[in-house]
Design an enzyme around this catalytic site. Structure first.
Site, PDB file in Angstrom:
ATOM      1  N   THR A  12       0.849  -1.148  -0.095  1.00 35.15           N
ATOM      2  CA  THR A  12      -0.060  -0.055   0.159  1.00 35.15           C
ATOM      3  C   THR A  12       0.780   1.386   0.132  1.00 35.15           C
ATOM      4  OG1 THR A  12      -1.890   0.961   0.948  1.00 35.15           O
ATOM      5  CG2 THR A  12      -0.302   0.310   2.423  1.00 35.15           C
ATOM      6  N   LYS A  28       3.764   1.593  -3.993  1.00 36.82           N
ATOM      7  CA  LYS A  28       3.229   0.672  -4.910  1.00 36.82           C
ATOM      8  C   LYS A  28       4.152   0.879  -6.344  1.00 36.82           C
ATOM      9  CE  LYS A  28      -1.564   0.934  -3.399  1.00 36.82           C
ATOM     10  NZ  LYS A  28      -2.800   1.276  -3.590  1.00 36.82           N
ATOM     11  N   ASP A  71      -6.381  -2.827  -7.515  1.00 33.25           N
ATOM     12  CA  ASP A  71      -7.011  -1.602  -6.959  1.00 33.25           C
ATOM     13  C   ASP A  71      -7.998  -1.061  -8.089  1.00 33.25           C
ATOM     14  OD1 ASP A  71      -5.798  -1.096  -4.626  1.00 33.25           O
ATOM     15  OD2 ASP A  71      -3.874   0.062  -5.537  1.00 33.25           O
ATOM     16  N   GLY A 107      -7.022  14.268  -8.010  1.00 28.91           N
ATOM     17  CA  GLY A 107      -5.815  13.640  -7.630  1.00 28.91           C
ATOM     18  C   GLY A 107      -5.148  12.960  -8.712  1.00 28.91           C
ATOM     19  N   ALA A 108      -3.645  12.837  -8.484  1.00 36.25           N
ATOM     20  CA  ALA A 108      -2.883  12.564  -9.714  1.00 36.25           C
ATOM     21  C   ALA A 108      -1.897  11.406  -9.343  1.00 36.25           C
ATOM     22  CB  ALA A 108      -2.246  13.715 -10.435  1.00 36.25           C
ATOM     23  N   GLY A 109      -2.177  10.721  -8.145  1.00 38.43           N
ATOM     24  CA  GLY A 109      -1.325   9.606  -7.560  1.00 38.43           C
ATOM     25  C   GLY A 109      -1.524   8.528  -8.222  1.00 38.43           C
ATOM     26  N   GLY A 110      -0.984   7.427  -7.507  1.00 39.34           N
ATOM     27  CA  GLY A 110      -1.163   6.072  -7.889  1.00 39.34           C
ATOM     28  C   GLY A 110      -2.363   5.381  -8.439  1.00 39.34           C
ATOM     29  N   SER A 111      -3.528   5.870  -7.302  1.00 38.99           N
ATOM     30  CA  SER A 111      -4.756   5.103  -7.573  1.00 38.99           C
ATOM     31  C   SER A 111      -5.346   5.972  -8.707  1.00 38.99           C
ATOM     32  CB  SER A 111      -5.566   5.639  -6.131  1.00 38.99           C
ATOM     33  OG  SER A 111      -4.806   5.266  -4.925  1.00 38.99           O
ATOM     34  N   TYR A 142     -11.485   4.949   3.113  1.00 40.74           N
ATOM     35  CA  TYR A 142     -12.626   4.231   3.700  1.00 40.74           C
ATOM     36  C   TYR A 142     -12.467   4.230   5.290  1.00 40.74           C
ATOM     37  CZ  TYR A 142      -8.581   0.973   3.575  1.00 40.74           C
ATOM     38  OH  TYR A 142      -7.311   0.413   3.617  1.00 40.74           O
ATOM     39  N   GLY A 184     -14.501   4.076   0.236  1.00 42.88           N
ATOM     40  CA  GLY A 184     -13.963   3.287  -0.350  1.00 42.88           C
ATOM     41  C   GLY A 184     -13.857   1.802   0.028  1.00 42.88           C
TER      42      GLY A 184
HETATM   43  P1  NDP Z   1      -0.479   9.021  -3.705  1.00 42.47           P
HETATM   44  O1  NDP Z   1       0.404   9.530  -2.491  1.00 42.47           O
HETATM   45  O2  NDP Z   1       0.111   8.158  -4.910  1.00 42.47           O
HETATM   46  O3  NDP Z   1      -1.272  10.165  -4.348  1.00 42.47           O
HETATM   47  C1  NDP Z   1      -1.792  11.193  -3.499  1.00 42.47           C
HETATM   48  C2  NDP Z   1      -2.541  12.147  -4.147  1.00 42.47           C
HETATM   49  O4  NDP Z   1      -3.139  13.180  -3.288  1.00 42.47           O
HETATM   50  C3  NDP Z   1      -1.736  13.294  -5.035  1.00 42.47           C
HETATM   51  O5  NDP Z   1      -2.284  13.493  -6.276  1.00 42.47           O
HETATM   52  C4  NDP Z   1      -1.714  14.542  -4.112  1.00 42.47           C
HETATM   53  O6  NDP Z   1      -1.449  15.759  -4.925  1.00 42.47           O
HETATM   54  C5  NDP Z   1      -3.060  14.548  -3.430  1.00 42.47           C
HETATM   55  N1  NDP Z   1      -3.216  15.056  -2.195  1.00 42.47           N
HETATM   56  C6  NDP Z   1      -2.539  14.614  -0.980  1.00 42.47           C
HETATM   57  N2  NDP Z   1      -2.871  15.538   0.017  1.00 42.47           N
HETATM   58  C7  NDP Z   1      -3.625  16.675  -0.648  1.00 42.47           C
HETATM   59  C8  NDP Z   1      -4.365  17.858  -0.022  1.00 42.47           C
HETATM   60  N3  NDP Z   1      -4.262  18.053   1.083  1.00 42.47           N
HETATM   61  N4  NDP Z   1      -5.212  18.419  -1.310  1.00 42.47           N
HETATM   62  C9  NDP Z   1      -5.339  18.147  -2.243  1.00 42.47           C
HETATM   63  N5  NDP Z   1      -4.509  17.125  -3.111  1.00 42.47           N
HETATM   64  C10 NDP Z   1      -3.818  16.451  -2.067  1.00 42.47           C
HETATM   65  O7  NDP Z   1      -1.506   8.050  -2.900  1.00 42.47           O
HETATM   66  P2  NDP Z   1      -2.515   6.902  -3.470  1.00 42.47           P
HETATM   67  O8  NDP Z   1      -3.058   7.239  -4.800  1.00 42.47           O
HETATM   68  O9  NDP Z   1      -1.906   5.686  -3.785  1.00 42.47           O
HETATM   69  O10 NDP Z   1      -3.702   6.792  -2.427  1.00 42.47           O
HETATM   70  C11 NDP Z   1      -4.639   7.997  -2.342  1.00 42.47           C
HETATM   71  C12 NDP Z   1      -5.839   7.692  -1.419  1.00 42.47           C
HETATM   72  O11 NDP Z   1      -6.532   6.433  -1.805  1.00 42.47           O
HETATM   73  C13 NDP Z   1      -5.159   7.346   0.163  1.00 42.47           C
HETATM   74  O12 NDP Z   1      -6.016   7.961   1.047  1.00 42.47           O
HETATM   75  C14 NDP Z   1      -5.608   5.822   0.072  1.00 42.47           C
HETATM   76  O13 NDP Z   1      -5.740   5.494   1.416  1.00 42.47           O
HETATM   77  C15 NDP Z   1      -6.671   5.517  -0.616  1.00 42.47           C
HETATM   78  N6  NDP Z   1      -6.648   4.191  -1.214  1.00 42.47           N
HETATM   79  C16 NDP Z   1      -7.997   3.496  -1.046  1.00 42.47           C
HETATM   80  C17 NDP Z   1      -7.796   2.141  -1.636  1.00 42.47           C
HETATM   81  C18 NDP Z   1      -9.341   1.323  -1.276  1.00 42.47           C
HETATM   82  O14 NDP Z   1      -9.095  -0.001  -1.388  1.00 42.47           O
HETATM   83  N7  NDP Z   1     -10.343   1.786  -0.849  1.00 42.47           N
HETATM   84  C19 NDP Z   1      -7.021   1.532  -2.508  1.00 42.47           C
HETATM   85  C20 NDP Z   1      -5.686   2.618  -2.683  1.00 42.47           C
HETATM   86  C21 NDP Z   1      -5.655   3.900  -2.058  1.00 42.47           C
HETATM   87  P3  NDP Z   1       0.000  16.443  -5.192  1.00 42.47           P
HETATM   88  O15 NDP Z   1       0.396  15.740  -6.369  1.00 42.47           O
HETATM   89  O16 NDP Z   1      -0.304  17.716  -5.181  1.00 42.47           O
HETATM   90  O17 NDP Z   1       0.919  15.853  -4.001  1.00 42.47           O
END
Ligand code: NDP
Length: 246
Positions: free
Chosen positions: A41, A45, A81, A102-106, A190, A210
């Site tokens: 997690t 990832k 995922d 958002g633009a992270g891994g998920s 979640y 979630g």
């Molecule tokens: P990443 O760290 O890869 O990406 C996080 C993203 O969140 C980035 O785009 C970041 O923006 C943005 N971000 C973080 N804080 C803020 C904020 N305060 N305001 C605006 N944008 C913000 O994380 P993941 O994609 O891996 O995971 C994201 C979420 O998804 C987690 O909370 C995780 O718990 C949840 N998740 C749930 C799952 C499920 O099974 N239900 C499975 C996988 C994940 P920036 O680029 O600007 O930093």
């Protein structure tokens, strides 16, 4: 979830937590612990993807792995995922226009699979720099500065805003303008009600957290761990009990 499924299905297995401090040590830690499989997690990832000897086509596209199994001394990586998420939103099939916050891994995994599944997907993120992956794949993208008010059917929060703080995933004005025309608001976080979902509920939108994504990504991971020995319904039924207990 996994331990309940192991027990219910009579499979000799045990699922436990391990805190990986250094993502670059993932493979050696996995082997040193004598594991047969693992879920990975946040924030490892992408390291998990690099640690694998083989990955499936989807994981290759998104560069992120959340499920690893050991087979013939090789690490095989999968991303469950996005397919778990897709399963969790079956009830909203009639809606097509999606905005992902958002633009992270998920966000990467979800956007690619949702588009492949026929949805129109656009992305908004706090940092412009993280949007290049999506631009390269011809997604329409926005930063908070370039966002223009527009109608979307489904808004999905994939940011971690609201996980450990009380933050909205975007400035209040942007979130409220998005909520105005949306039918469904989903947060992949979640176990707690995020400020985003709270606001959406106040606006009388259909909301979803979630938990179902967690369930279905787990079911798919379990299928990999046990090499498809069990049927999907049996695994789902066993795993659902975890949500009642907790
Ligand atoms: P990443 O760290 O890869 O990406 C996080 C993203 O969140 C980035 O785009 C970041 O923006 C943005 N971000 C973080 N804080 C803020 C904020 N305060 N305001 C605006 N944008 C913000 O994380 P993941 O994609 O891996 O995971 C994201 C979420 O998804 C987690 O909370 C995780 O718990 C949840 N998740 C749930 C799952 C499920 O099974 N239900 C499975 C996988 C994940 P920036 O680029 O600007 O930093």
């Amino acid at each position: 979830m996994h331990n309940l499924a192991f027990k219910a299905l009579g499979y000799s297995g045990c699922y436990n937590r391990y805190l990986l401090e250094d993502g670059s040590k993932l493979k050696e830690s996995f082997l040193a612990l004598g594991l047969k499989g693992a879920n990975i997690t946040v924030p490892h990832k992408e390291e998990a993807f690099k640690a694998c000897d083989e990955v499936d086509d989807f994981a290759l596209k998104v560069g992120a792995v959340n499920t690893i199994i050991l087979k013939n001394n090789k690490l095989y990586g999968y991303n469950t995922d996005a397919s778990g998420f897709l399963e969790s939103i079956k009830e909203f099939r009639e809606f097509k226009k999606i905005l992902i916050l958002g633009a992270g891994g998920s966000a990467k995994a979800l956007s690619v699979l949702l588009r492949e599944s026929g949805y129109e997907v656009e992305i908004i993120n706090r940092s412009e720099s993280k949007l290049s992956y999506f631009k390269d794949l011809n997604f329409k993208t926005y930063s908070f500065e370039t966002f223009e008010a527009k109608k979307f059917d489904i808004i999905i929060n994939t940011t971690s805003a609201g996980l450990q703080d009380n933050a909205l995933p975007a400035p209040f004005e942007i979130v409220t303008s998005l909520l105005k025309d949306a039918f469904v608001c989903i947060d992949i976080i979640y176990g707690k009600e995020t400020p985003f979902l709270r606001l959406a509920k106040e606006q009388k939108k259909i909301t979803k957290d979630g938990s179902d994504m967690l369930l279905y990504q787990g079911v798919k991971a379990f299928e990999h761990f046990t090499q498809y020995q069990f049927n999907n319904e049996e695994i789902t039924k066993a795993m659902k009990k975890a949500f009642i207990i907790s």
